[in-house]
Scaffold this motif. Structure first.
Motif, short mmCIF file in Angstrom:
data_model
loop_
_atom_site.label_atom_id
_atom_site.label_comp_id
_atom_site.label_asym_id
_atom_site.label_seq_id
_atom_site.Cartn_x
_atom_site.Cartn_y
_atom_site.Cartn_z
N PRO A 133 31.50 115.41 66.56
CA PRO A 133 30.59 115.09 67.68
C PRO A 133 30.99 113.75 68.30
CG PRO A 133 29.54 114.53 65.60
CD PRO A 133 30.90 115.06 65.25
N ILE A 134 31.32 113.77 69.59
CA ILE A 134 31.95 112.62 70.22
C ILE A 134 31.04 111.40 70.33
CG2 ILE A 134 31.41 113.36 72.58
CD1 ILE A 134 34.59 111.52 71.30
N GLN A 135 29.75 111.61 70.59
CA GLN A 135 28.87 110.46 70.80
C GLN A 135 28.68 109.64 69.53
OE1 GLN A 135 28.48 110.19 74.03
NE2 GLN A 135 27.80 108.12 73.66
N ALA A 136 28.84 110.31 68.39
CA ALA A 136 28.65 109.61 67.11
C ALA A 136 29.76 108.61 66.81
CB ALA A 136 28.56 110.64 65.98
N VAL A 137 30.87 108.72 67.53
CA VAL A 137 32.00 107.82 67.25
C VAL A 137 32.40 106.98 68.45
CG1 VAL A 137 32.95 109.15 65.34
CG2 VAL A 137 33.59 109.76 67.67
N GLY A 138 31.49 106.80 69.39
CA GLY A 138 31.78 105.87 70.48
C GLY A 138 31.97 106.48 71.85
N GLY A 139 31.86 107.80 71.97
CA GLY A 139 31.92 108.42 73.29
C GLY A 139 33.29 108.30 73.93
N ALA A 140 33.30 108.02 75.24
CA ALA A 140 34.55 108.01 76.01
C ALA A 140 35.53 106.95 75.50
CB ALA A 140 34.24 107.79 77.48
N SER A 141 35.01 105.86 74.97
CA SER A 141 35.91 104.80 74.48
C SER A 141 36.76 105.30 73.30
CB SER A 141 35.11 103.56 74.07
OG SER A 141 34.24 103.85 73.00
N TYR A 142 36.21 106.24 72.52
CA TYR A 142 36.98 106.81 71.41
C TYR A 142 38.12 107.67 71.94
CZ TYR A 142 38.00 109.16 66.98
OH TYR A 142 38.62 109.65 65.86
N ILE A 143 37.83 108.48 72.96
CA ILE A 143 38.88 109.30 73.58
C ILE A 143 39.98 108.39 74.14
CG2 ILE A 143 39.41 110.88 75.48
CD1 ILE A 143 37.95 112.24 73.18
#
Length: 209
Positions: A133-143
């Motif tokens: 789940p992307i929001q759990a790891v920082g959202g767009a900054s993680y991508i």
């Protein structure tokens, strides 16, 4: 197969994810987002009569690409392909599932989160990787942070993508995004306000193009 799938993602940029306990409602959900300009529809395999819904949408929406997701094992994957699913998502990485999909020339996008998991999935033959789940790891900054070493891997973030932040993920390097409850909020689905859901889809597509 791979090039055609990536071309679809780059053209449309967003996948509508349908989860429903009522097949008739799922049909209306799909029609609503298609009216708003979306062409990639994922019907969760856990939905009511998912195989029937996939087949019906394929028949009635020939200009759209209908796939499925939430596939947990090889049996479900083979049943989904038999139902006519044109792409396959899973929340995890199972190399047997990846190999089976590749053998049948169907795009498969397993879920992964860490760089190790993402590379493992792609090396096994995945057509892209669902970062969830992307929001759990920082959202767009993680991508964005993954782009340096892993920019060659098509990433599709889900689990925290909203109408307001979807474009940030594309700018950060994602090839496309997946949206479920943000496109289909309960307060619009329950009263069957399909026009408002169509507007959600239209707003999303305008932001991504």
């Amino acid at each position: 197969m791979m090039k055609a799938w990536l071309d679809l993602l780059q053209r449309h940029r967003a996948i509508a994810v349908i989860r429903t306990t009522q097949s008739a409602q799922g049909y209306q959900m799909a029609k609503a987002v298609v009216a708003g300009g979306m062409h990639l529809i994922e019907v969760a395999w856990t939905s009511d009569k998912s195989a029937e819904l996939i087949a019906r949408l394929q028949a009635e929406l020939p200009h759209c690409t209908i796939g499925t997701g939430t596939l947990l094992n090889l049996e479900q994957l083979n049943d989904a392909i038999a139902a006519g699913a044109k792409f396959l998502f899973s929340p995890h990485c199972d190399t047997a599932m990846i190999h089976a999909a590749v053998q049948q020339n169907i795009p498969i996008i397993p879920g992964a989160l860490s760089p190790t998991e993402i590379v493992h999935a792609y090396s096994a033959g995945a057509s892209g990787v669902k970062v969830f789940p992307i929001q759990a790891v920082g959202g767009a900054s993680y991508i964005k942070s993954l782009q340096g070493p892993l920019g060659h891997i098509p990433l599709i973030p889900t689990g925290g993508v909203t109408l307001s932040n979807a474009r940030e993920f594309i700018v950060a390097g994602a090839i496309a995004v997946g949206l479920a409850s943000e496109l289909f909020p309960k307060h619009l689905v329950d009263p069957e306000n399909w026009e408002a859901i169509s507007q959600h889809a239209k707003t999303l597509m305008e932001q991504l193009h």
